[in-house]
Design an enzyme around this catalytic site. Structure first.
Site, PDB file in Angstrom:
ATOM      1  N   THR A 392       0.875  -1.159   0.000  1.00  0.00           N
ATOM      2  CA  THR A 392       0.000   0.000   0.000  1.00  0.00           C
ATOM      3  C   THR A 392       0.917   1.216   0.000  1.00  0.00           C
ATOM      4  O   THR A 392       2.118   1.082   0.180  1.00  0.00           O
ATOM      5  CB  THR A 392      -0.872  -0.060   1.265  1.00  0.00           C
ATOM      6  OG1 THR A 392      -1.663  -1.247   1.204  1.00  0.00           O
ATOM      7  CG2 THR A 392      -1.768   1.131   1.459  1.00  0.00           C
ATOM      8  N   GLY A 485      -0.070  -3.554   5.732  1.00  0.00           N
ATOM      9  CA  GLY A 485      -1.034  -4.593   6.036  1.00  0.00           C
ATOM     10  C   GLY A 485      -1.578  -4.474   7.446  1.00  0.00           C
ATOM     11  O   GLY A 485      -1.916  -3.384   7.906  1.00  0.00           O
TER      12      GLY A 485
END
Length: 581
Positions: A392, A485
């Site tokens: 991400t 995460g």
């Protein structure tokens, strides 16, 4: 059109000057490395992201009179070009926005959504077992992308009005058309054997990322003409240029060819949503973070409330007592995450109770500072923590007027599902893997799937993304967030704690070694740098302590007592930049 192209070139100039060739790319890397252990000061505005060229795009928008939201939108589109493993228009994410003029703080949910034809058992194989291939590498894994809708909504409602959406997309078009400068980090990522095997299996992805069949070399330019054309459609037609027409048709065809169920109607009916942030207080600070379908804000506030009364000055940063307390609080928060959290449009989530003082006190009363409580005793019927990739990315923005944006978005796995929509240059996400594939049945790790996060039509899967704004006396003090995460929430918590009660500057707060506990598996994960004496004391309390790889890549801004802004791009991942003036 001529005006748009002129704007493209004028906004691209500072990027070209900063990273316009091999020597300039090296200079940009030196700039980034020089910030590794010192916060970067700025008088009026700042953008901090994981990729230098995108940070420079956002800073240029601010310098030309845009506000924090304008800069965030431009940065988001630029990262879709320059950070292809996580930046995206084929994925989704979350944004927290504070507007100084009105005092309003909002959360924008542009998380991917399951297609209307999704059903509970679609990730099971013929034997009724969860299939990783289906949930991670097939067309079934692809959620309806939300990034374009989310960035467009942010611009429409909270932008300054000085820039059209087309003008904010213009720098990304220039980078994709002329080629952006490949960073050493991107060269390394694309050179990994596993990544190359995955991406070269798809002709579309291979054409985008391995021109001529070779790994692009750091310092060279990598054009993305197909992505440039997709971005032009958005610039010309707004979100309809993505959710309808040729781009939408290509996405649907590609997903269908890979066994997925997405339709043109799924794309056309997608909507980003404005939600009330997850709010709470910690000491003299107000926390505004992301609410469900992200679990990040709820459990960040929950953990801060649990530990709020600790004698931080006595415990100290990364002392055994401090780590023990954070780990014990995290066990309870992550157990609650597994049981209660999901898409709030489909399940009833007791957010108010989870964030209440009474609930925090009840958990605090259960924590012994002398010994650890085994995770098996915290919850008798465990539920699954769905997998979420490290790949991400987060960026933070503050402007001279006091507006602030924290934005975290993702494709899920590195380079998403591993294939691109035909002819568009758009890498697609595999975000639906964040659902619990088989609620009620143990997975390969012995964990039980969470019912609240079961697959369902038009549902948004649970996330850990935690874009956060910390306010003091009503004004933004810290803007932060991170990839990582399930470790995102604890990463953000430690950045905030280090910068507030532990009184570290924002770079020291970011660079300090991190620890993590997520209830199951029952051990404390730590980075190198925690002393052996501390580890021994934790083990004496009953903890299983394991040194593992680094966690997160926080991108943060903090307003100092001198009124200056200080930026920090996490030294754990190279290539980031705090750009301000």
């Amino acid at each position: 059109m001529k005006k748009l192209l002129s704007r493209v070139r004028s906004l691209a100039v500072p990027v070209a000057l900063a990273v316009g060739g091999v020597a300039s790319a090296a200079q940009a890397q030196i700039m980034s490395d020089g910030q590794r252990f010192h916060p970067v000061p700025a008088r009026s505005h700042m953008v901090v992201s994981q990729e230098a060229q995108a940070s420079l795009v956002g800073e240029r928008i601010l310098a030309e009179g845009g506000n924090a939201v304008d800069a965030a939108v431009a940065t988001g589109f630029a990262l879709a070009v320059t950070l292809p493993r996580a930046g995206n228009i084929g994925g989704g994410g979350f944004m927290v926005v504070h507007m100084a003029g009105s005092g309003e703080t909002v959360a924008i949910d542009y998380r991917e959504r399951a297609p209307g034809a999704a059903e509970r058992n679609m990730f099971l194989d013929e034997a009724g077992e969860a299939s990783a291939q289906k949930s991670r590498r097939s067309g079934l894994a692809v959620g309806v992308p939300g990034t374009v809708a989310g960035l467009a909504l942010a611009h429409e409602r909270y932008g300054s009005g000085k820039f059209t959406l087309s003008e904010l997309i213009a720098p990304a078009i220039a980078l994709a058309t002329d080629g952006f400068v490949v960073s050493p980090d991107l060269e390394a990522a694309l050179g990994r054997e596993r990544t190359r095997t995955l991406l070269e299996a798809d002709p579309e992805a291979a054409a985008i990322l391995y021109p001529g069949g070779a790994v692009p070399v750091a310092g060279s330019r990598l054009p993305m003409p197909a992505l440039a054309q997709s971005l032009r459609r958005i610039a010309e037609d707004g979100p309809a240029g993505f959710y309808e027409g040729p781009t939408a048709a290509a996405i649907v065809k590609t997903v269908a060819d890979r066994g997925g169920r997405m339709t043109l109607d799924d794309l056309k009916t997608y909507e980003a949503m404005v939600r009330e942030p997850a709010r709470g207080t910690f000491k003299d600070y107000e926390i505004a973070s992301m609410p469900p379908p992200s679990s990040g804000g709820v459990h960040l506030v929950q953990m801060l409330k649990i530990i709020e009364d600790a004698p931080f000055g006595t415990y100290g940063l990364n002392s055994a007592a401090m780590i023990h307390l954070m780990a014990e609080a995290a066990k309870h928060a992550y157990a609650d995450r597994a049981l209660y959290l999901g898409d709030p449009d489909f399940v009833d989530i007791p957010v108010a109770k989870l964030l209440s003082e009474a609930y925090a006190e009840s958990i605090r009363a259960k924590i012994s500072m002398e010994t650890t409580t085994p995770s098996s005793e915290i919850m008798a019927d465990p539920a699954n923590l769905p997998h979420e990739s490290n790949e991400t990315t987060h960026y933070s923005v503050m402007d001279a007027a006091g507006n602030a944006v924290a934005n975290t978005y993702t494709l899920n796995f590195s380079f998403g599902v591993g294939f691109a929509a035909e002819g568009t240059g758009i890498l697609l996400n595999n975000e639906l893997d964040d659902f619990s594939a088989k609620p009620g049945v143990p997975n390969a790790y012995g964990l039980i799937g969470g019912e609240a996060n079961a697959v369902g039509p038009r549902k948004r899967p649970l996330s850990s993304m935690t874009p956060t704004i910390v306010l003091k006396d009503g004004a933004p003090l810290i803007v932060t967030g991170s990839p990582g995460g399930s470790r995102i929430i604890t990463t953000v918590m430690q950045v905030i704690l280090n910068a507030t009660v532990h009184e570290r500057d924002i770079m020291t707060a970011t660079a300090a070694p991190r620890v993590h506990h997520q209830w199951l598996p029952d051990y404390i994960r730590i980075e190198e740098g925690i002393s052996h004496d501390t580890i021994r004391l934790l083990e004496e309390k009953g903890h299983d302590v394991r040194i593992q790889s680094s966690m997160g890549a926080a991108q943060s801004i903090m307003r100092g007592p001198d009124g200056l802004l200080y930026g920090a791009s996490d030294p754990r991942r190279p290539g980031g930049l705090a750009a301000g003036n």
